[in-house]
Design an enzyme around this catalytic site. Structure first.
Site, short mmCIF file in Angstrom:
data_model
loop_
_atom_site.label_atom_id
_atom_site.label_comp_id
_atom_site.label_asym_id
_atom_site.label_seq_id
_atom_site.Cartn_x
_atom_site.Cartn_y
_atom_site.Cartn_z
N ASN A 211 0.85 -1.19 0.00
CA ASN A 211 0.00 0.00 0.00
C ASN A 211 0.89 1.25 0.00
O ASN A 211 2.11 1.14 -0.03
CB ASN A 211 -0.95 -0.02 1.21
CG ASN A 211 -0.17 -0.07 2.50
OD1 ASN A 211 0.54 0.87 2.86
ND2 ASN A 211 -0.25 -1.20 3.20
N ALA A 276 1.27 1.29 11.59
CA ALA A 276 1.58 0.68 10.29
C ALA A 276 0.31 0.36 9.51
O ALA A 276 -0.73 0.10 10.11
CB ALA A 276 2.39 -0.61 10.51
N LYS A 290 9.55 -16.78 -10.64
CA LYS A 290 8.73 -15.71 -11.21
C LYS A 290 7.57 -16.32 -12.01
O LYS A 290 7.80 -17.21 -12.84
CB LYS A 290 9.60 -14.84 -12.13
CG LYS A 290 8.87 -13.66 -12.70
CD LYS A 290 9.74 -12.86 -13.64
CE LYS A 290 8.87 -11.87 -14.39
NZ LYS A 290 9.54 -11.30 -15.54
O1 PMT Z 1 2.80 6.23 6.52
P1 PMT Z 1 2.14 7.52 6.06
O2 PMT Z 1 2.30 7.75 4.58
O3 PMT Z 1 2.59 8.69 6.88
O4 PMT Z 1 0.57 7.36 6.30
C1 PMT Z 1 0.09 7.25 7.60
C2 PMT Z 1 -1.02 6.18 7.71
C3 PMT Z 1 -2.22 6.63 6.90
C4 PMT Z 1 -0.54 4.82 7.22
C5 PMT Z 1 -1.35 6.09 9.25
O5 PMT Z 1 -1.68 7.35 9.73
C6 PMT Z 1 -2.54 5.16 9.50
O6 PMT Z 1 -3.71 5.54 9.46
N1 PMT Z 1 -2.21 3.87 9.79
C7 PMT Z 1 -3.17 2.78 9.91
C8 PMT Z 1 -3.41 2.22 8.55
C9 PMT Z 1 -4.31 1.01 8.54
O7 PMT Z 1 -3.94 0.01 8.00
O8 PMT Z 1 -5.44 1.13 9.18
P2 PMT Z 1 -6.54 -0.05 9.31
O9 PMT Z 1 -7.79 0.68 9.60
O10 PMT Z 1 -6.50 -0.96 8.15
O11 PMT Z 1 -6.04 -0.85 10.57
C10 PMT Z 1 -6.51 -0.57 11.89
C11 PMT Z 1 -5.44 -0.80 12.91
O12 PMT Z 1 -5.10 -2.18 12.92
C12 PMT Z 1 -4.15 -0.07 12.66
O13 PMT Z 1 -3.62 0.32 13.90
C13 PMT Z 1 -3.24 -1.13 12.00
O14 PMT Z 1 -1.87 -0.89 12.28
C14 PMT Z 1 -3.73 -2.39 12.69
N2 PMT Z 1 -3.61 -3.61 11.91
C15 PMT Z 1 -4.29 -3.82 10.76
C16 PMT Z 1 -4.20 -5.04 10.13
C17 PMT Z 1 -3.40 -6.05 10.67
N3 PMT Z 1 -3.27 -7.21 10.07
N4 PMT Z 1 -2.71 -5.83 11.80
C18 PMT Z 1 -2.81 -4.63 12.43
O15 PMT Z 1 -2.20 -4.43 13.49
#
Ligand code: PMT
Length: 405
Positions: A211, A276, A290
């Protein structure tokens, strides 16, 4: 009593008309009982005289890297070690470029390279020079490395232009420095693990699913905690960013690797922040070779990745205070609050990423939610968002500790 009392401050002056204002800044430092050593670049000596600065600072002024007399009194490395803080005002566009490039071709840039002290800069330049992409890139890169920027202000410039590039007023520079010094180590003893950046899920040896996360938000949070004395572990996906000062960095690639590093770190830290953008799914069977093009369509089977933050939130023992992010393109608040409950978090940072904003950008605007409250952080740089976020998290952590006692 000022927090600057007895602090040793190297004031660097670079070439610019605003140099005359620095005399007043030095006067304020001396009034606060700070010790001041002034270092001039050759261009700065055209604007203010060493004699005036010597009288105001109470110490000999240094301006040459190759001056045997100055080296006898206090050599450049000694000066770099002596400093508790380095403040450069005014900082010209040329100096910022040299500082960013790590150059050491005059006394001031050499001191900056050789010092472990925090560096503050108050830029001053023509508005067009300030707006140039290369200057902005230098500023961004220096910020990420922990250099603190004070200003510049907007307004009428000495050259007749109007815009951003005026050096902040001496009293403003003094106040920012004084506040920063009193805050500087207030989070010593706090340990935090932060995930940042994207993950990459391999398809075959040359392709992956990922992403647009750049890591900027997570790195800014790591920097904000480290600057206040916290012990910071940053678990980063593949990004192109320098590690902030005083931060331990663990590099990972896939969600499974991030999960492993994060769970190990989570139980050793009192705070965990999941910034993240972790891939929710990975390819079921990564091809060893590949994949060759064949047919008009191809199908990949994806399987669910572990949910890192949910696993941290649900820890039964040694669970840290857990803060997640929610990047959403619609129903932002609603989805964020749902994640707060489902993943058992103490706080969630709702991030409206609709329209391609935020990912990779320098600005952000978060809304923080906890069990019975919420706060909006108005749009600002990711560094400023991070500083506000640190304040909010520390406040909620303290409340939780007080409730338990
Ligand atoms: O890196 P930048 O370009 O500065 O951008 C910042 C950002 C947009 C990436 C950051 O601010 C942000 O919003 N990060 C969360 C992105 C995300 O994947 O959100 P989500 O809504 O999909 O996930 C929710 C939460 O679960 C997040 O804390 C994520 O880290 C966590 N997660 C998600 C999936 C997974 N398998 N494991 C996780 O821990």
């Amino acid at each position: 009593m000022s927090s600057l009392q007895n602090k040793r401050i190297v004031v660097g002056i670079t070439g610019g008309i605003a140099a005359y204002k620095t005399i007043e800044f030095i006067r304020l430092l001396r009034k606060a009982n700070a010790e001041v050593r002034v270092v001039l670049t050759p261009a700065a000596a055209e604007f203010v005289t060493p004699l005036t600065l010597q009288a105001i600072s109470g110490n000999a002024v240094s301006h040459s890297l190759l001056d045997p007399q100055a080296e006898l009194a206090m050599g450049h490395i000694e000066l770099a070690k002596w400093a508790d803080f380095v403040v450069i005002a005014p900082a010209s566009a040329d100096f910022l470029a040299r500082l960013n490039a790590g150059m050491a071709n005059d006394l001031l840039s050499t001191i900056c390279l050789a010092t472990a002290a925090p560096i503050f800069v108050a830029p001053a330049m023509n508005q067009q020079m300030f707006r140039q992409a290369i200057t902005q890139q230098n500023i961004q890169s220096l910020r990420l490395r922990g250099v603190e920027f004070i200003g510049p202000n907007s307004g009428e410039q000495a050259c007749g232009d109007v815009g951003a590039g005026r050096m902040s007023e001496p009293a403003e520079i003094f106040t920012v420095l004084e506040n920063a010094v009193s805050l500087s180590q207030d989070l010593m003893g706090l340990s935090v693990a932060i995930t940042a950046g994207p993950t990459q899920e391999a398809i075959d040896p040359v392709r992956y699913i990922s992403n647009h996360s750049s890591g900027k938000m997570g790195f800014a949070i790591a920097q904000a905690f480290a600057q206040r004395g916290a012990t910071v572990t940053l678990i980063s996906g593949p990004v192109n960013l320098p590690t902030p000062n005083n931060v331990r960095r663990i590099d990972v690639v896939s969600a499974q690797q991030m999960w492993q590093a994060a769970l190990e770190s989570a139980v050793q830290n009192s705070l965990f922040i999941g910034c993240a953008a972790v891939a929710d799914y990975r390819v079921a069977n990564i091809a060893e070779q590949k994949i060759k093009k064949a047919g008009d369509e191809m199908q990949l089977t994806l399987v669910k990745n572990p949910d890192i933050i949910a696993d941290v939130g649900h820890l039964r023992e040694n669970r840290p205070f857990t803060v997640g992010f929610a990047a959403e393109t619609q129903n932002v608040a609603e989805y964020a609050k749902d994640k707060l409950q489902r993943k058992k978090l103490d706080m969630i940072c709702a991030n409206d990423v609709s329209g391609g904003q935020v990912f990779g950008a320098d600005q952000n605007a978060l809304q923080l939610f906890w069990q019975n409250g919420s706060i909006k952080l108005p749009q600002s740089s990711k560094q400023q968002q991070a500083q506000k976020l640190v304040d909010a998290i520390v406040e909620k952590m303290n409340e939780k500790t007080n409730e338990k006692n």
